[in-house]
Design a protein around this motif. Structure first.
Motif, PDB file in Angstrom:
ATOM      1  N   GLU A 116       0.822  -1.216   0.000  1.00 35.32           N
ATOM      2  CA  GLU A 116       0.000   0.000   0.000  1.00 35.32           C
ATOM      3  C   GLU A 116       0.849   1.258   0.000  1.00 35.32           C
ATOM      4  O   GLU A 116       0.419   2.317  -0.461  1.00 35.32           O
ATOM      5  N   THR A 117       2.039   1.150   0.576  1.00 35.61           N
ATOM      6  CA  THR A 117       2.919   2.314   0.716  1.00 35.61           C
ATOM      7  C   THR A 117       3.802   2.543  -0.508  1.00 35.61           C
ATOM      8  O   THR A 117       4.539   3.527  -0.556  1.00 35.61           O
ATOM      9  N   ALA A 118       3.755   1.659  -1.483  1.00 32.97           N
ATOM     10  CA  ALA A 118       4.635   1.784  -2.655  1.00 32.97           C
ATOM     11  C   ALA A 118       4.256   3.014  -3.471  1.00 32.97           C
ATOM     12  O   ALA A 118       3.070   3.387  -3.537  1.00 32.97           O
ATOM     13  N   PRO A 119       5.251   3.665  -4.098  1.00 33.54           N
ATOM     14  CA  PRO A 119       4.930   4.832  -4.927  1.00 33.54           C
ATOM     15  C   PRO A 119       4.020   4.459  -6.103  1.00 33.54           C
ATOM     16  O   PRO A 119       4.193   3.402  -6.699  1.00 33.54           O
ATOM     17  N   THR A 120       3.047   5.348  -6.376  1.00 30.03           N
ATOM     18  CA  THR A 120       2.144   5.129  -7.509  1.00 30.03           C
ATOM     19  C   THR A 120       2.740   5.792  -8.755  1.00 30.03           C
ATOM     20  O   THR A 120       3.697   6.552  -8.660  1.00 30.03           O
ATOM     21  N   GLY A 121       2.145   5.515  -9.900  1.00 29.96           N
ATOM     22  CA  GLY A 121       2.637   6.097 -11.152  1.00 29.96           C
ATOM     23  C   GLY A 121       1.839   5.540 -12.320  1.00 29.96           C
ATOM     24  O   GLY A 121       2.343   4.752 -13.108  1.00 29.96           O
ATOM     25  N   PRO A 122       0.568   5.934 -12.405  1.00 28.25           N
ATOM     26  CA  PRO A 122      -0.299   5.331 -13.426  1.00 28.25           C
ATOM     27  C   PRO A 122       0.214   5.575 -14.844  1.00 28.25           C
ATOM     28  O   PRO A 122       0.773   6.629 -15.126  1.00 28.25           O
ATOM     29  N   VAL A 123       0.013   4.573 -15.705  1.00 24.18           N
ATOM     30  CA  VAL A 123       0.457   4.700 -17.102  1.00 24.18           C
ATOM     31  C   VAL A 123      -0.730   4.829 -18.057  1.00 24.18           C
ATOM     32  O   VAL A 123      -0.552   4.793 -19.267  1.00 24.18           O
ATOM     33  N   SER A 124      -1.948   4.982 -17.500  1.00 26.27           N
ATOM     34  CA  SER A 124      -3.143   5.144 -18.336  1.00 26.27           C
ATOM     35  C   SER A 124      -4.017   6.256 -17.756  1.00 26.27           C
ATOM     36  O   SER A 124      -3.899   6.602 -16.574  1.00 26.27           O
ATOM     37  N   VAL A 125      -4.896   6.788 -18.589  1.00 30.73           N
ATOM     38  CA  VAL A 125      -5.858   7.805 -18.130  1.00 30.73           C
ATOM     39  C   VAL A 125      -6.744   7.222 -17.035  1.00 30.73           C
ATOM     40  O   VAL A 125      -7.007   7.859 -16.005  1.00 30.73           O
ATOM     41  N   TYR A 126      -7.221   5.988 -17.257  1.00 33.45           N
ATOM     42  CA  TYR A 126      -8.059   5.337 -16.231  1.00 33.45           C
ATOM     43  C   TYR A 126      -7.321   5.273 -14.896  1.00 33.45           C
ATOM     44  O   TYR A 126      -7.863   5.651 -13.854  1.00 33.45           O
ATOM     45  N   GLY A 127      -6.083   4.789 -14.914  1.00 38.37           N
ATOM     46  CA  GLY A 127      -5.301   4.676 -13.675  1.00 38.37           C
ATOM     47  C   GLY A 127      -5.111   6.032 -13.013  1.00 38.37           C
ATOM     48  O   GLY A 127      -5.237   6.165 -11.790  1.00 38.37           O
ATOM     49  N   ALA A 128      -4.828   7.059 -13.817  1.00 32.66           N
ATOM     50  CA  ALA A 128      -4.627   8.408 -13.268  1.00 32.66           C
ATOM     51  C   ALA A 128      -5.922   8.936 -12.667  1.00 32.66           C
ATOM     52  O   ALA A 128      -5.914   9.581 -11.608  1.00 32.66           O
ATOM     53  N   SER A 129      -7.049   8.653 -13.323  1.00 29.96           N
ATOM     54  CA  SER A 129      -8.328   9.160 -12.798  1.00 29.96           C
ATOM     55  C   SER A 129      -8.678   8.470 -11.479  1.00 29.96           C
ATOM     56  O   SER A 129      -9.202   9.098 -10.554  1.00 29.96           O
ATOM     57  N   LYS A 130      -8.375   7.172 -11.360  1.00 31.33           N
ATOM     58  CA  LYS A 130      -8.647   6.451 -10.113  1.00 31.33           C
ATOM     59  C   LYS A 130      -7.716   6.936  -8.998  1.00 31.33           C
ATOM     60  O   LYS A 130      -8.126   7.044  -7.841  1.00 31.33           O
ATOM     61  N   LEU A 131      -6.458   7.223  -9.345  1.00 35.35           N
ATOM     62  CA  LEU A 131      -5.521   7.734  -8.330  1.00 35.35           C
ATOM     63  C   LEU A 131      -5.979   9.110  -7.839  1.00 35.35           C
ATOM     64  O   LEU A 131      -5.942   9.391  -6.632  1.00 35.35           O
ATOM     65  N   ALA A 132      -6.430   9.957  -8.748  1.00 27.70           N
ATOM     66  CA  ALA A 132      -6.953  11.264  -8.337  1.00 27.70           C
ATOM     67  C   ALA A 132      -8.143  11.072  -7.403  1.00 27.70           C
ATOM     68  O   ALA A 132      -8.291  11.779  -6.398  1.00 27.70           O
ATOM     69  N   GLY A 133      -8.993  10.094  -7.710  1.00 29.54           N
ATOM     70  CA  GLY A 133     -10.134   9.789  -6.846  1.00 29.54           C
ATOM     71  C   GLY A 133      -9.684   9.400  -5.438  1.00 29.54           C
ATOM     72  O   GLY A 133     -10.273   9.832  -4.444  1.00 29.54           O
ATOM     73  N   GLU A 134      -8.638   8.587  -5.340  1.00 32.68           N
ATOM     74  CA  GLU A 134      -8.128   8.190  -4.009  1.00 32.68           C
ATOM     75  C   GLU A 134      -7.802   9.431  -3.167  1.00 32.68           C
ATOM     76  O   GLU A 134      -8.181   9.524  -1.992  1.00 32.68           O
ATOM     77  N   GLY A 135      -7.089  10.362  -3.773  1.00 33.45           N
ATOM     78  CA  GLY A 135      -6.659  11.555  -3.029  1.00 33.45           C
ATOM     79  C   GLY A 135      -7.844  12.408  -2.600  1.00 33.45           C
ATOM     80  O   GLY A 135      -7.891  12.889  -1.458  1.00 33.45           O
ATOM     81  N   LEU A 136      -8.813  12.565  -3.501  1.00 34.22           N
ATOM     82  CA  LEU A 136      -9.978  13.398  -3.188  1.00 34.22           C
ATOM     83  C   LEU A 136     -10.846  12.757  -2.116  1.00 34.22           C
ATOM     84  O   LEU A 136     -11.389  13.436  -1.236  1.00 34.22           O
ATOM     85  N   VAL A 137     -10.989  11.427  -2.174  1.00 40.88           N
ATOM     86  CA  VAL A 137     -11.775  10.708  -1.161  1.00 40.88           C
ATOM     87  C   VAL A 137     -11.120  10.866   0.206  1.00 40.88           C
ATOM     88  O   VAL A 137     -11.786  11.175   1.206  1.00 40.88           O
ATOM     89  N   ALA A 138      -9.814  10.667   0.267  1.00 43.84           N
ATOM     90  CA  ALA A 138      -9.101  10.757   1.552  1.00 43.84           C
ATOM     91  C   ALA A 138      -9.246  12.152   2.147  1.00 43.84           C
ATOM     92  O   ALA A 138      -9.407  12.303   3.365  1.00 43.84           O
ATOM     93  N   ALA A 139      -9.213  13.182   1.279  1.00 46.63           N
ATOM     94  CA  ALA A 139      -9.324  14.556   1.772  1.00 46.63           C
ATOM     95  C   ALA A 139     -10.755  14.885   2.199  1.00 46.63           C
ATOM     96  O   ALA A 139     -10.969  15.704   3.097  1.00 46.63           O
ATOM     97  N   ALA A 140     -11.744  14.249   1.562  1.00 37.45           N
ATOM     98  CA  ALA A 140     -13.148  14.601   1.835  1.00 37.45           C
ATOM     99  C   ALA A 140     -13.721  13.889   3.057  1.00 37.45           C
ATOM    100  O   ALA A 140     -14.692  14.358   3.640  1.00 37.45           O
ATOM    101  N   ASN A 141     -13.154  12.742   3.410  1.00 37.66           N
ATOM    102  CA  ASN A 141     -13.741  11.951   4.504  1.00 37.66           C
ATOM    103  C   ASN A 141     -12.634  11.206   5.252  1.00 37.66           C
ATOM    104  O   ASN A 141     -12.076  10.245   4.733  1.00 37.66           O
ATOM    105  N   PRO A 142     -12.313  11.658   6.470  1.00 36.07           N
ATOM    106  CA  PRO A 142     -11.216  10.991   7.196  1.00 36.07           C
ATOM    107  C   PRO A 142     -11.513   9.528   7.485  1.00 36.07           C
ATOM    108  O   PRO A 142     -10.592   8.726   7.622  1.00 36.07           O
TER     109      PRO A 142
END
Ligand SMILES: NC(=O)C1=CN([C@@H]2O[C@H](COP(=O)(O)OP(=O)(O)OC[C@H]3O[C@@H](n4cnc5c(N)ncnc54)[C@H](OP(=O)(O)O)[C@@H]3O)[C@@H](O)[C@H]2O)C=CC1
Ligand SMILES: Cc1cn([C@H]2C[C@H](O)[C@@H](COP(=O)(O)OP(=O)(O)O[C@H]3O[C@@H](C)C(=O)[C@@H](O)[C@H]3O)O2)c(=O)[nH]c1=O
Ligand SMILES: [Mg+2]
Length: 306
Positions: A116-142
């Motif tokens: 879980e702690t490994a660095p991310t680095g999506p190589v597709s638009v889908y992967g990048a959009s899901k990673l952005a979702g992770e960050g927004l979810v974490a910020a919106a709801n502890p």
């Protein structure tokens, strides 16, 4: 425990509904368009408020990996902004959220399974959009669990298993990429794991919020996955074709896929109980079920011939 799940006919939403029905004291309510539309964030809070849930699973997503390359704004709107709306609405109702994410957040160059702690680095638009979702979810709801899974198939809808069975019905040989590795995951097994995680998250004093990897035990290449599907299909009297392993470079797709997106699932196994079953056993169960369903459909269509 009442679990609200986004998505009406998605593989995971349907699997959660089926598995929850088998557990006393657990119910699942599926919320989808038009009442809950991730592209209309203002619909999310009212839809969630109306269903009286204890916890929310955001299983809805834009999952067309290749199409996302030409529709990046749409993928981002559903997978990032939409996920943020679900997490924020859950927070507003005082509920924890389980956000489903993907192995495609990784670049796939690591030699070992990803923690879980490994660095991310999506190589597709889908992967990048899901990673952005992770960050927004974490910020919106502890109170969030971000559960990354991989290579999901089920008896429901379109997925890699149903694609291989469909192709095998009309071909003797199917070429399949053999140099991309991952963890095939039955949505039914994932549903069991998520019910266990939801129960744990609702214990008074639970504080282990954060990212978890939850996927089938054991790894395969896409070609190995396909071969397992078709071997089991043949045993069940279904279609069969020979799998011809090919390098990924030979199978041209719009999106790049990670070479090694195997997930280290030890954290989820230790916090939520046991890990998911061996991928081969679960593939066999789903292929047998699909074969039985198609025999039943054939008998219904032509009753005199069976
Ligand atoms: N499939 C896979 O291999 C993997 C999936 N994941 C993740 O797991 C989760 C579940 O995937 P899976 O069940 O396979 O997905 P599916 O593609 O089977 O289903 C997607 C779901 O999202 C819903 N949806 C799409 N757009 C919207 C929208 N604008 N508003 C509301 N709902 C919407 C669909 O709605 P409708 O019912 O109306 O069609 C459907 O229920 C997703 O977060 C996905 O990113 C992670 C790793 C692997
Ligand atoms: C249909 C087909 C695919 N392939 C290859 C292409 C690709 O490298 C691999 C998988 O192709 P698919 O398009 O089925 O799978 P893909 O859409 O990449 O699946 C992904 O979906 C998203 C939602 C996720 O989150 C991921 O975990 C993963 O499951 O198999 C073949 O080699 N031969 C074939 O006949
Ligand atoms: Mg696909």
């Amino acid at each position: 425990m009442r679990i609200a799940v986004t998505g009406t006919s998605g593989q995971l939403a349907l699997s959660l509904g089926e598995r929850a029905a088998a557990v006393a004291g657990v119910s699942v309510i599926r919320l989808g368009r038009p009442e809950l539309d991730l592209l209309r964030p203002e619909t999310v809070a009212p839809a969630l408020a109306a269903c009286g849930a204890d916890i929310v699973v955001n299983a809805a997503a834009y999952t067309a990996v290749d199409r996302a390359e030409s529709e990046p704004a749409l993928a981002h709107a559903v997978n990032a902004t939409g996920a943020q709306a679900v997490a924020a609405a859950a927070a507003g109702l005082g509920l924890p959220v389980i956000q489903i994410s993907t192995d495609y957040v990784f670049d796939g160059t690591a030699p070992d399974p990803y923690a879980e702690t490994a660095p991310t680095g999506p190589v597709s638009v889908y992967g990048a959009s899901k990673l952005a979702g992770e960050g927004l979810v974490a910020a919106a709801n502890p109170r969030h669990l971000i559960v990354r899974t991989a290579w999901v198939y089920s008896p429901f809808g379109g997925n890699f298993v149903s694609t291989m069975l469909r192709l095998a019905a009309t071909r003797d040989t199917i070429q399949v990429v053999d140099d991309q590795l991952g963890n095939p995951t039955s949505a039914l097994d994932l549903a069991d794991g998520l019910v266990a995680a939801a129960r744990r998250a609702l214990y008074p004093g639970f504080s282990a919020w954060g990212i978890y990897h939850m996927a089938g035990s054991g790894a395969a290449s896409w070609a190995g996955f396909a071969a397992q599907v078709l071997d089991e299909s043949r045993r069940s009297g279904g279609p069969y074709a020979t799998i011809e392993p090919i390098p990924g470079a030979q199978f041209v797709t719009a999106a790049r896929r990670p070479t090694n997106s195997r997930l280290d699932t030890a954290r989820a196994a230790s916090v939520f109980g046991s890990g998911l079953p061996d991928w081969r056993l679960s593939v066999a169960a789903v292929v047998r079920r699909l074969a039985a369903d198609s025999r039943a459909a054939a008998a219904e269509a032509a009753p005199g011939r069976i």
